[in-house]
Motif scaffolding. Structure first.
Motif, PDB file in Angstrom:
ATOM      1  N   GLU B  67       0.874  -1.167   0.000  1.00 14.89           N
ATOM      2  CA  GLU B  67       0.000   0.000   0.000  1.00 14.89           C
ATOM      3  C   GLU B  67       0.909   1.214   0.000  1.00 14.89           C
ATOM      4  O   GLU B  67       1.899   1.245   0.732  1.00 14.89           O
ATOM      5  N   ALA B  68       0.576   2.180  -0.827  1.00 18.06           N
ATOM      6  CA  ALA B  68       1.368   3.405  -0.860  1.00 18.06           C
ATOM      7  C   ALA B  68       0.440   4.585  -0.641  1.00 18.06           C
ATOM      8  O   ALA B  68      -0.640   4.654  -1.229  1.00 18.06           O
ATOM      9  N   GLY B  69       0.874   5.503   0.207  1.00 17.57           N
ATOM     10  CA  GLY B  69       0.058   6.683   0.475  1.00 17.57           C
ATOM     11  C   GLY B  69      -0.955   6.416   1.567  1.00 17.57           C
ATOM     12  O   GLY B  69      -0.973   5.340   2.165  1.00 17.57           O
ATOM     13  N   PHE B  79       2.729  -6.886  -6.669  1.00 17.18           N
ATOM     14  CA  PHE B  79       4.116  -6.738  -7.093  1.00 17.18           C
ATOM     15  C   PHE B  79       4.812  -8.099  -7.163  1.00 17.18           C
ATOM     16  O   PHE B  79       5.379  -8.573  -6.179  1.00 17.18           O
ATOM     17  N   TYR B 195      10.792   0.849 -15.482  1.00 18.59           N
ATOM     18  CA  TYR B 195      11.903   1.257 -14.618  1.00 18.59           C
ATOM     19  C   TYR B 195      12.613   0.066 -13.988  1.00 18.59           C
ATOM     20  O   TYR B 195      12.109  -1.050 -14.005  1.00 18.59           O
TER      21      TYR B 195
ATOM     22  N   SER C 208      12.794   2.701  -3.255  1.00 20.35           N
ATOM     23  CA  SER C 208      13.621   2.401  -4.433  1.00 20.35           C
ATOM     24  C   SER C 208      13.522   0.931  -4.809  1.00 20.35           C
ATOM     25  O   SER C 208      13.649   0.558  -5.967  1.00 20.35           O
ATOM     26  N   THR C 210      10.839  -0.877  -4.652  1.00 23.89           N
ATOM     27  CA  THR C 210       9.593  -1.126  -5.375  1.00 23.89           C
ATOM     28  C   THR C 210       9.362  -0.121  -6.494  1.00 23.89           C
ATOM     29  O   THR C 210       8.546  -0.350  -7.374  1.00 23.89           O
ATOM     30  N   GLY C 211      10.053   1.001  -6.400  1.00 23.08           N
ATOM     31  CA  GLY C 211       9.820   2.052  -7.394  1.00 23.08           C
ATOM     32  C   GLY C 211       8.468   2.726  -7.216  1.00 23.08           C
ATOM     33  O   GLY C 211       7.967   3.377  -8.117  1.00 23.08           O
ATOM     34  N   LEU C 212       7.877   2.556  -6.042  1.00 23.66           N
ATOM     35  CA  LEU C 212       6.529   3.096  -5.840  1.00 23.66           C
ATOM     36  C   LEU C 212       6.521   4.330  -4.957  1.00 23.66           C
ATOM     37  O   LEU C 212       5.456   4.819  -4.570  1.00 23.66           O
ATOM     38  N   HIS C 214       6.848   7.338  -5.437  1.00 24.90           N
ATOM     39  CA  HIS C 214       6.115   8.522  -5.906  1.00 24.90           C
ATOM     40  C   HIS C 214       4.639   8.472  -5.538  1.00 24.90           C
ATOM     41  O   HIS C 214       3.924   9.458  -5.652  1.00 24.90           O
ATOM     42  N   LEU C 215       4.178   7.307  -5.076  1.00 29.26           N
ATOM     43  CA  LEU C 215       2.765   7.204  -4.705  1.00 29.26           C
ATOM     44  C   LEU C 215       2.547   7.515  -3.229  1.00 29.26           C
ATOM     45  O   LEU C 215       1.417   7.534  -2.761  1.00 29.26           O
ATOM     46  N   GLY C 216       3.615   7.724  -2.499  1.00 27.36           N
ATOM     47  CA  GLY C 216       3.489   7.982  -1.063  1.00 27.36           C
ATOM     48  C   GLY C 216       4.291   6.954  -0.286  1.00 27.36           C
ATOM     49  O   GLY C 216       5.000   6.138  -0.874  1.00 27.36           O
ATOM     50  N   THR C 217       4.148   6.992   1.036  1.00 29.24           N
ATOM     51  CA  THR C 217       4.860   6.028   1.880  1.00 29.24           C
ATOM     52  C   THR C 217       4.467   4.613   1.479  1.00 29.24           C
ATOM     53  O   THR C 217       3.275   4.292   1.396  1.00 29.24           O
ATOM     54  N   VAL C 218       5.465   3.777   1.233  1.00 25.85           N
ATOM     55  CA  VAL C 218       5.164   2.416   0.797  1.00 25.85           C
ATOM     56  C   VAL C 218       5.214   1.477   1.994  1.00 25.85           C
ATOM     57  O   VAL C 218       6.192   1.456   2.733  1.00 25.85           O
TER      58      VAL C 218
END
Ligand SMILES: Nc1nc2c(c(=O)[nH]1)N[C@H]1C(S)=C(S)[C@@H](COP(=O)(O)OP(=O)(O)OC[C@H]3O[C@@H](n4cnc5c(=O)[nH]c(N)nc54)[C@H](O)[C@@H]3O)O[C@H]1N2
Ligand SMILES: Nc1nc2c(c(=O)[nH]1)N[C@H]1C(S)=C(S)[C@@H](COP(=O)(O)OP(=O)(O)OC[C@H]3O[C@@H](n4cnc5c(=O)[nH]c(N)nc54)[C@H](O)[C@@H]3O)O[C@H]1N2
Ligand code: SF4
Ligand code: SF4
Ligand code: SF4
Ligand code: SF4
Ligand code: SF4
Ligand SMILES: [Mo]
Lengths: 959, 243, 310
Positions: B67-69, B79, B195, C208, C210-212, C214-218
């Motif tokens: 989860e992000a954000g 993933f 990436y 880095s 996950t490369g995620l 930019h979406l916020g705290t992973v």
């Protein structure tokens, strides 16, 4: 070795082209009900690899995680090996092995006595198998009304909601137009039966840049890849959808032409409050519904082509009665301020702004970006259309909608939304899967009155009541069925109420039964709403020391939690060892592109003393001399299920399989039996598909060429237009009975309930459990989701799949958890109105603030499935079912004068189990209570001769 | 040979592209990989405590969920993770036996089960956790990029792709030659901003990940809220319709 | 990283053995050491035994120890291979040293120096196995190799001093001085190492990995398997900070403080030379603890994928 020397001499030589198999066989996957085609590679007598069949219409070569683990299912250490007879107390799990002859003789004796005395004392209930047309037919020939499969706890709201509205439904009976949809709204879907097609569909849709909106309290799985997630509060989708309807009406973004052409928007409804015809359609002498013709200002056959009907305004019919168009009633209701986005926003947990925007987006796509296919077609009125104009807004919904006590109406609300948008079976919208659409309702009413010794039932147990006269009630109003399906408790329970069978049989309500015969349903665990009670009821005895449910016969292939609760176990094979049909009479694999069905064939030889359950039923049918199972002389009519599949005809020319019928195998759909039929299926990779020509693939409900084809193939009885029922007269008929009309009326205690919930237009109401509890005491909604790589209880015996989920957590919104002082992995008590359980918590972002959830059926009873007694599944896994109840809280007034009458925790129309109405509270455990989930039942002993499972598995080891 | 090979002229650079935008986290790729490879080049992929507490087995591909954000705006991202067939992988260079090697002709990183001593150094050296020690077998195993499928003449041509790719129901996995700019994988990387994971490690992974897309813009403007008075039914009174 | 007993023993024992060999080689050319035959042979045999036991123990860590010989082939790129070769090569001058001692207590300087050089080179290779691993920041830093070298010199010196004490107390005192010096240096380097690992963070993060980012705290929402897999068992080993701090203190006390205090006493002539034996055993124990911590405190970037810090 076929190794090549690598160009770089320093590299070891490796075999780049090893032989994959010495034999390849096609069949159909059974790791879930999606029915994908598989290609099984066999090598050295073992299964080398199971692959998706690239030519198969369902999965087109892909395979999900479960399907890919079929090898481990097949070689499961929990496979039963021989018939078992109980020797100890029921539930103790003490068995002795017996021979099949003894097992079948015993079953025949038990069943024969029942049949000769009172056939309804057999309750025959099956799980999610795919041979219901056969098991149902067996029950009919036996003569018991007490047959159903899992649909009642599964998704009957979806089925009935759709079948009574549009002649098809979500669930397995329809699919979005994956290739063309520009907007996709998905509600309450975690995985579904169409699991591979949905995944492929969503991916395709996203790749095309279509917008995908998921309405779900939880953002996992499909919802995770949605462009927009609407984290709705459970049980409020009906409000949300009706607010969308409100918005479309308010902004006049509706397809009125479509509504009068394909729906009953213009049909006139009689307004005669208090009278027996109030709310029924106004009909002409021939009984045909009428509309008001604006050209002649007179009533006319509503089906008249080219009619310019009034959709607003009350009219006076020639006979003086007042009537009003359906559309008027509908628009009036949903334009009311109570359905305004702002009025529902708080209850749904979705902002009014969002609701308005979603409505506007749907309207924009439907009306400003229609999808036009240059494909001429002809409608049922004989009019030729040069193009197919589509409203490319597709909707799909599943158990998040249906597993609530208001699910039937929510489902109907969704179909109303589709109708308003003109988005049913058009390019880009939701489409019917063959054999749908079917007439509304699609089949005959249920049969089950007057069970008579040694006599078959005149029809199938499950059916579609069209009014109170079709209910299965005795003369004194007592339900005919043990599950009280088709009684006033759940009048349109077209799939039965499996969740009430054990409790009713235990209570002898409405009567006692003698034999409970179950197949493939883990009723002592994950498929019961309250497994603790189910176990108690199955083991409870009356004053004479006899079990209250005297005899239990069960067929399972594996050592499930339910096995110890049966007296006689008829062990089944695995799916790779038997013939089977995914029949057109049942839940076939047809798609919007045309009808299709499939078979399973044995791909590996049997190595245990088990028998395919369908073969066993054929055998029992013959031993019991059931009509249809024996010839004139009394000899067995079918040698096996395979024989039955090819040679049984349900009605002349219609058999279990639609492909290659007729003596020479050239007829499809209908035709005489073909003894070589199975061979033809095997040659065709075990499936049959009939591709409809392009002109027949849309507007099927009113597409003349399609309906002619469907009729010729036996999918519909007549090639008539299927008119969508915005307003359901069938429902109104039940309501009229509740208002005191007609010979069959509900008992007093249910009168108000029937009147309220048989509203002919969709309504929304607070889910029953929620309405009955003190909300502050149980502030959280609790729901479950299907984990994609696990299928109910079976996954845990699978050495590969269980590594993915050996345990489950209760997931909670991080802000809620923080407020309760909880952190990840804390142990908590979960308390509902009927029970409590202990488990571990996990906090997350993507879940509705007031909702907790967990993965379904990960928790296992210690010892079951031949797992170690201390496996994580029973130490840290848990089953939410332990705090669910199959009954609603007793209503006080009722408790006094009705002797504590119990109402099922179910939808009042269909009897669908309301799994997701559950409300709970969560508290941290006391110090020292951590470590093991509760309730924790005693460890089940292994059945005789089942060896302890290996610790180290080296499958594929080179020998 | 654990020194990295000088790519042969015309050598391929084979690998995977994983589309995080459509991956629904179904684990099909992981299980199908296990299924194929259990009897494949590195057979078996041993499972320990198979039916007991705390099971663990050899898997070449594992699917995570992140989860992000925060809150409503957070994203859930599935993933899948397998060997990235790096261009300069330390897992190869640290290997004392030469059992770990990178193929000169296509860049696939493999372990020779005949010569691996099971020192596990390569697993320590791989930044990505893509190596799987089979303690029962005593050798290191890892994703082979399905070397026994992609060139396998016993398989029909279209099936000569890794098991995980052919099974993925969501088309979230793509296989191809990154040295060919016209290949589907090269184009996807270019178009979708593919990436590298942990590029700071300097291993130069061949496999690329496609980021989750930005949510689509609203398809229409939100209309103003109702003014209070309910719209009248009368507007439909004289609507000319044709059934 | 999971501390494997065999490796902890290996690096500790072989480190001490190579350290002894180093001092034996070096000091035999400067005639600092006793010349008794029994002394030379005992010292060399103990050094050899420590080395050999360590090396054998390290093969216990292998999945296929019978193939260990294959580890010698990749010296061009692999520090493990180089270590193996250096270790084997070291046996040649070491054996020659022993042989020549039989003949003459003043061995040929070339052999002696070669043995010393190869011994130290082997230790360097061992250190570089760890120091070269980028994914493990607690290993991949400039302090690791110096510490391994100093630790070997220290434990080697103290062990040799203990034996020497039985032959020639004066020589033992000299060795004790070397041991004190290298011990203090090693302790200093270890402290700097700890400061380094405590104050730096991994260049890689969950973002880095996950490369995620930019979406916020992973955050990890679900791991691929609900129980621990090989990667987590091997590389996800964690030790609580409090626990580690305590162990660090013990390591310092046992590896350095106590032994150096005793050595100081010996040099100052206030405690008997025989006590060096206790000091040596104490140092070896402390060093084993330090080695255990060296693993236990190391984190691997793979844990980033499981939502943990590396
Ligand atoms: N909390 C909660 N509970 C739920 C649900 C929920 O959403 N939440 N969902 C409900 C729904 S929709 C359903 S359908 C039910 C499903 O519940 P069940 O139908 O009980 O599902 P399974 O656990 O798969 O059990 C089926 C049984 O069939 C056996 N079996 C498997 N293969 C074969 C075979 O080839 N032959 C035979 N004879 N037996 C076999 C298995 O061993 C198992 O014992 O669960 C319900 N329970
Ligand atoms: N992998 C796998 N596939 C399966 C099964 C399985 O066990 N495993 N079981 C099969 C069976 S028997 C069935 S019935 C189907 C069921 O297929 P689904 O309907 O997809 O199954 P559920 O897991 O019940 O999903 C319900 C979803 O609705 C959400 N939800 C709950 N309440 C609400 C609500 O009030 N509103 C909204 N909008 N959403 C809500 C839940 O969060 C969940 O995501 O799956 C079938 N497919
Ligand atoms: S979705 Fe998976 S388990 Fe279900 S039938 Fe298809 S491959 Fe089998
Ligand atoms: S199979 Fe595809 S969708 Fe499923 S987890 Fe793997 S990559 Fe994701
Ligand atoms: S991902 Fe790891 S194992 Fe694979 S090549 Fe890169 S470093 Fe080696
Ligand atoms: S485990 Fe095997 S492949 Fe890995 S470094 Fe050691 S010898 Fe090489
Ligand atoms: S390429 Fe083959 S070995 Fe690698 S992850 Fe995919 S299926 Fe597994
Ligand atoms: Mo279901």
């Amino acid at each position: 070795m076929n190794s090549i020397t690598p160009p770089n001499p320093a590299e070891p030589a490796i075999n780049l082209s090893p032989a994959v198999a010495d034999d390849v066989k096609f069949t159909t996957c059974y790791m879930c009900a999606c029915r994908c085609g598989i290609k099984v590679h066999l090598k050295d007598g073992q299964i080398r690899y199971i692959q998706g069949n690239p030519n198969h219409p369902v999965n087109k070569g892909v395979l999900c995680g479960k399907g890919s683990a079929g090898i481990m299912q097949h070689y499961s250490p929990a496979r039963l090996t021989k018939p078992l007879l109980r020797v100890g107390e029921r539930g103790a799990g003490e068995f002795k092995e017996i021979e099949w002859d003894e097992a079948l003789a015993l079953a025949t004796a038990w069943l024969g006595t029942v049949r000769a005395t009172d056939p309804k004392k057999l309750a025959f209930f099956t799980g999610r198998d795919q041979s219901q047309s056969f098991t149902g037919w067996w029950a009919k020939q036996f003569g018991t009304p007490n047959f159903a499969a899992h649909g009642g706890f599964c998704s009957v709201n979806m089925a009935v909601g759709g079948l009574y509205s549009i002649g098809g439904s979500f669930w397995e009976f329809g699919e979005p137009d994956w290739e063309h949809a520009k907007y996709f709204l998905m509600l309450g879907v975690a995985e579904d039966h169409d699991s591979n097609p949905i995944k492929a569909g969503i991916a395709g849709l996203k790749q095309r840049g279509a917008k995908f909106v998921s309405v779900n309290p939880v953002k996992t799985g499909y919802s995770a890849v949605a462009d927009e997630w609407i984290g709705i509060r459970p049980g409020t989708d009906g409000l949300f959808v009706l607010a969308l309807v409100h918005e479309l009406l308010r902004t006049d973004k509706i397809d009125l032409d479509y509504l009068v052409r394909y729906a009953n928007a213009h049909w006139l409804v009689i307004r005669n409050p208090g009278a027996a015809d109030d709310g029924l359609f106004a009909r002409d002498e021939a009984g045909k519904p009428i509309a008001w013709d604006r050209a002649t200002n007179a009533p006319a056959d509503a089906a008249t082509a080219g009619l310019n009907p009034a959709v607003i305004g009350e009219v006076t019919l020639p006979d003086g009665r007042r009537a009003i168009p359906v559309f008027h009633l509908m628009a009036e209701r949903y334009l009311a301020p109570e359905y305004a986005p702002a009025a529902v926003a708080d209850r749904c947990g979705v902002s009014a702004e969002t609701i308005r925007r979603i409505a506007a987006e749907m309207a924009e796509i439907a009306f400003n970006q229609p999808l036009v296919l240059q494909q001429p077609w002809t409608d049922t009125a004989g009019r030729r259309h040069e193009t197919m104009v589509g409203r490319p807004v597709a909707i799909h919904a599943m158990r998040g909608i249906s597993a609530h006590s208001n699910g039937f109406h929510t489902c109907r609300a969704l179909h109303v939304l589709q109708m308003l948008l003109g988005a049913i079976d058009t390019p880009g919208s939701w489409r019917y899967k063959s054999p749908y659409p079917r007439p509304i309702p699609p089949g005959p009413p249920p049969v089950g009155k007057n069970a008579t010794p040694n006599k078959e039932m005149p029809g199938m147990a499950l059916g579609f009541p069209q009014g109170p006269e079709h209910l299965l009630l005795d003369d004194d109003g007592t339900p005919c069925r043990i599950d009280k399906a088709f009684s006033w408790e759940a009048p349109i329970s077209a799939h039965g109420l499996m969740h009430t069978v054990i409790a009713n049989a235990h209570a002898g309500d409405p009567y006692k039964i003698d034999v409970l015969f179950m197949f493939m349903a883990n009723m002592a665990w994950n498929s019961s709403m309250n497994p603790g009670d189910a176990m108690r009821q199955l083991t409870d005895k009356d004053e004479d020391g006899e079990y209250k449910i005297p005899k239990v016969i069960y067929s399972d292939a594996f050592f499930s939690e339910t096995v110890p609760y049966a007296d006689l176990i008829l062990p089944d094979t695995t799916y790779l060892e038997r013939w089977d049909a995914i029949s057109v009479l049942d839940r076939p694999i047809g798609s919007s592109h045309g009808p299709a069905d499939a078979i399973r064939q044995p791909v590996v030889p049997l190595d245990r003393d088990v028998r395919p359950f369908q073969d066993v039923l054929i055998d029992l049918g013959a031993r019991l001399s059931l009509p249809g199972f024996v010839n004139e002389g009394g000899a067995a009519k079918f040698t096996s299920y395979a024989d039955y599949l090819a040679n049984h005809e349900r009605t002349p020319g219609v058999g279990p399989l639609a492909g290659w019928r007729g003596p020479d195998g050239t007829s499809h759909g209908k035709g005489a039996a073909n003894p070589d039929q199975l061979k033809r299926y095997v040659e065709n990779e075990c499936f049959w598909q009939f591709k409809l020509p392009p002109e027949q693939t849309y507007f099927k409900h009113a597409n003349k060429a399609y309906l002619d084809t469907a009729h010729a193939m036996g999918m519909v009885g007549a090639a008539n237009q299927i008119v969508f029922q915005l307003y359901s007269e069938h429902l109104q008929k039940f309501r009229l009975a509740a208002q005191g009309h007609g010979p069959v009326q509900p008992p007093e205690r249910l009168r108000a309930r029937i009147e309220t919930y048989f509203d002919p237009l969709p309504i929304w109401y607070v889910p029953f459990e929620q309405a009955a509890i003190e909300q502050a005491a149980y502030p959280l909604h609790a729901i479950t989701q299907r984990p994609m790589p696990m299928y109910h209880a079976w996954g845990s015996q699978n050495a590969w799949l269980r590594q993915i989920y050996t345990r489950n957590h209760l997931y909670m919104n991080r802000r809620m958890g923080t407020a309760l002082g909880l952190v990840d992995d804390d142990w908590v008590w979960v308390t509902s109105r009927t029970g409590r359980l202990k488990c571990q918590i996990r906090l997350m972002e993507g879940v509705n603030h007031d909702t907790v959830w967990t993965w379904n059926a990960i928790g296992k009873r210690s010892g079951a499935w031949n797992l170690d007694a201390h496996a994580n599944e029973s130490e840290q896994g848990f089953l939410l079912n332990h705090v669910i109840s199959e009954w609603l809280p007793a209503q006080k007034e009722q408790a006094q004068d009705q002797g504590g009458h119990r109402t099922a925790n179910a939808d009042p129309v269909t009897g669908q189990a309301a799994w997701y109405d559950l409300r709970i509270r969560v508290e941290k455990v006391a110090h020292g209570e951590e470590g093991q989930t509760a309730p924790h039942f005693s460890t089940l002993p292994r059945p005789p001769h089942m060896k302890p499972a290996a610790r180290t598995l080296r499958y594929g080891e080179k020998t | 040979m654990t020194s990295l090979p000088t790519p042969l002229p015309g050598a391929k650079k084979l690998g995977l592209v994983i589309d995080l935008d459509t991956c629904v986290g179904c684990h099909a790729c992981a299980v199908n990989c296990k299924e194929w490879n259990a009897s494949g080049h590195s057979a078996p992929l041993t499972d320990s405590n198979a039916y007991q507490a705390d099971p663990f087995g050899v898997w070449f591909n594992r699917v995570h969920t992140y989860e992000a954000g925060e809150g409503q705006g957070s994203r859930t991202v599935h993933f899948p993770r397998s060997c990235l067939h790096c261009e300069t992988p330390a897992c190869v260079t640290v290997c004392p036996t030469g059992a770990s090697y990178k193929r000169a002709e296509d860049g696939i990183v493999l372990v020779d089960p005949e010569t691996c001593i099971g020192c596990q150094l390569c697993a320590w050296a791989c930044a990505y956790g893509a190596r799987e020690f089979d303690a029962d077998d005593g050798v290191m195993k890892k994703c082979t990029l399905c070397i026994d499928r992609i060139y396998n003449e016993n398989l029909p041509e279209p099936e000569r792709v890794p098991a995980c790719v052919s099974t993925c129901p969501a088309s979230a996995r793509h296989f191809g030659d990154f040295n060919d700019p016209a290949s589907a994988v090269s184009r996807l990387v270019l178009e979708r901003g593919g990436y590298d994971l942990m590029s700071e490690m300097g291993y130069q992974p061949t496999n690329k990940y496609l980021p989750p897309r930005k949510p689509a813009a609203p398809a229409a403007a939100t209309p103003p809220a109702e003014t209070g008075a309910t719209s009248s039914l009368l507007r439909w009174l004289d609507r000319a319709l044709s059934r | 990283m999971k501390p494997a007993g065999s490796i902890v023993f290996f690096t500790t024992a072989s480190g001490a053995g190579y350290g002894m060999l180093f001092w034996l080689g070096l000091l035999s050319t400067t005639h600092t050491l006793p010349t008794a035959l029994w002394y030379g042979l005992t010292a060399l045999i103990i050094a050899g035994a420590l080395v050999t036991a360590g090396l054998l123990s390290s093969t216990a860590h292998l999945g296929n120890p019978q193939r260990a010989w294959r580890a010698l082939s990749q010296w061009r790129s692999s520090w493990l291979s180089r270590e193996g070769i250096a270790a084997l090569l070291t046996y040649i001058p070491a054996c020659l040293l022993a042989l020549s001692w039989l003949i003459d207590p003043h061995p040929a300087p070339l052999t002696a120096l070669l043995a010393a050089a190869l011994a130290i080179a082997t230790v360097y290779c061992t250190a570089m196995i760890y120091a070269s691993l980028k994914p493990i920041r607690q290993w991949n830093n400039t302090w690791v190799a110096p510490f391994y070298l100093l630790a070997a010199l220290f434990t080697g010196a103290i062990c040799l001093a203990a034996i020497t004490g039985f032959a020639n107390p004066a020589a033992a005192a000299t060795l004790s001085e070397f041991a004190m010096l290298t011990g203090l240096a090693a302790a200093l380097v270890k402290l700097l190492y700890w400061r380094h690992i405590d104050t730096t963070t991994s260049a890689s993060t969950v973002a880095s990995a996950t490369g995620l980012g930019h979406l916020g705290t992973v955050r990890s929402f679900e791991a691929p398997h609900s129980e621990e897999n090989y990667l987590l068992k091997e590389m996800g080993f964690r030790i609580a900070r409090k626990h580690a701090a305590k162990l660090r203190a013990y390591a310092l006390l046992f590896a350095f403080a106590f032994p150096i205090a005793i050595l100081f006493g010996v040099v100052a002539g206030v405690v008997p030379v025989t006590l060096i034996l206790i000091a040596a055993l104490c140092a070896l124990l402390g060093m084993a603890l330090e080695r255990w911590l060296f693993f236990a405190e190391a984190t691997h970037t793979v844990v980033l994928f499981y939502g943990r810090q590396a």
